[in-house]
Design an enzyme around this catalytic site. Structure first.
Site, PDB file in Angstrom:
ATOM      1  N   ALA A   7       3.027 -42.510 -15.420  1.00  0.00           N
ATOM      2  CA  ALA A   7       1.869 -42.638 -16.307  1.00  0.00           C
ATOM      3  C   ALA A   7       1.073 -43.887 -15.962  1.00  0.00           C
ATOM      4  CB  ALA A   7       2.318 -42.685 -17.770  1.00  0.00           C
ATOM      5  N   ASP A   8      -0.191 -43.863 -16.306  1.00  0.00           N
ATOM      6  CA  ASP A   8      -1.049 -45.041 -16.168  1.00  0.00           C
ATOM      7  C   ASP A   8      -2.041 -45.027 -17.312  1.00  0.00           C
ATOM      8  OD1 ASP A   8      -1.940 -47.398 -14.626  1.00  0.00           O
ATOM      9  OD2 ASP A   8      -3.807 -46.257 -14.449  1.00  0.00           O
ATOM     10  N   THR A   9      -2.182 -46.167 -17.982  1.00  0.00           N
ATOM     11  CA  THR A   9      -3.079 -46.285 -19.125  1.00  0.00           C
ATOM     12  C   THR A   9      -4.175 -47.291 -18.840  1.00  0.00           C
ATOM     13  OG1 THR A   9      -1.281 -45.753 -20.676  1.00  0.00           O
ATOM     14  CG2 THR A   9      -3.224 -46.844 -21.588  1.00  0.00           C
TER      15      THR A   9
END
Length: 250
Positions: free
Chosen positions: A101-103
């Protein structure tokens, strides 16, 4: 939990739905050392191995026509890097599912009403806010966000083995939430910056921590703002089981 679901990666409170049943006995890996993402996954009964990605996260945001694709692409690179590394290190203990994931945080124009859907907001003029470089940069970010609304976007990618080249399949989603900041006096922003909590967080704040005092409301998935869209991820697994005959069959 029934004995057939017993697994080191499946916790006792996991819902015995088809996706979870397929994961029983499989090796699940989280390509991140984020305690927030680990805890969110544990909430739905998944306890993955923690193998942080070594991907440099050096993609250029300017290369994306739609900035929302930037965290999705970063998550995909993370997932592939970890999957390929683990397969190369020990083919007999290859992962069955890698989760990455990447936010990111995007600035937004303040909508005229809280009922305005994010899709109706202007897509131009957004600034990408990642982790602040230092406390001065953290204060700059919070001053820009103060009394305004930002969009938090998390890209999630899962990688899993398939028989055809390149040997893994990828599926991705992106989740978007709006965060409305209160009109905070500068001394509160400065005190928060001095606490250091926001230095390793996209946008320079942690909504689940002391940063929550800066925010008046969230539209969309709160867990997405924390760092992982739990509900959408669970639905992704369910859809893969439903639509992909070979998902987790190898």
């Amino acid at each position: 939990m029934s004995r057939e679901l017993s697994s080191q990666h499946i916790l006792s409170h996991a819902l015995p739905v088809p996706a979870v049943k397929k994961l029983a006995g499989k090796r699940i890996v989280l390509a991140s050392n984020s305690p927030r993402r680990r805890d969110i996954l544990r909430t739905i009964g998944l306890a993955p191995d923690i193998v942080p990605s070594t991907f440099k996260e050096d993609l250029s945001p300017a290369s994306f026509v739609d900035i929302h694709e930037y965290p999705v692409s970063t998550a995909s690179h993370k997932a592939v890097e970890v999957y390929e590394r683990l397969v190369a290190e020990d083919p007999d203990n290859a992962p069955d599912l890698v989760i990455a994931a990447d936010t990111v945080v995007l600035t937004h124009a303040q909508p005229s009403t809280s009922q305005t859907d994010y899709t109706l907001l202007p897509s131009i003029g957004q600034e990408l806010l990642e982790k602040p470089k230092d406390k001065a940069d953290n204060l700059r970010m919070l001053m820009d966000l103060n009394g305004q609304v930002c969009e938090v976007v998390t890209g999630v990618t899962v990688a899993y083995p398939i028989l055809t080249a390149p040997g893994y399949g990828l599926h991705s989603i992106d989740e978007r939430s709006l965060v409305y900041f209160a009109d905070n006096p500068k001394h509160i922003l400065q005190a928060y910056v001095d606490s250091g909590e926001g230095l390793d967080r996209a946008g320079g704040f942690a909504i689940q921590g002391m940063g929550g005092i800066l925010v008046r409301k969230v539209e969309g998935d709160y867990q997405n703002v924390v760092g992982f869209p739990m509900a959408s991820f669970f639905k992704l697994l369910d859809a893969l089981v439903e639509e992909e005959e070979d998902f987790l069959e190898m």
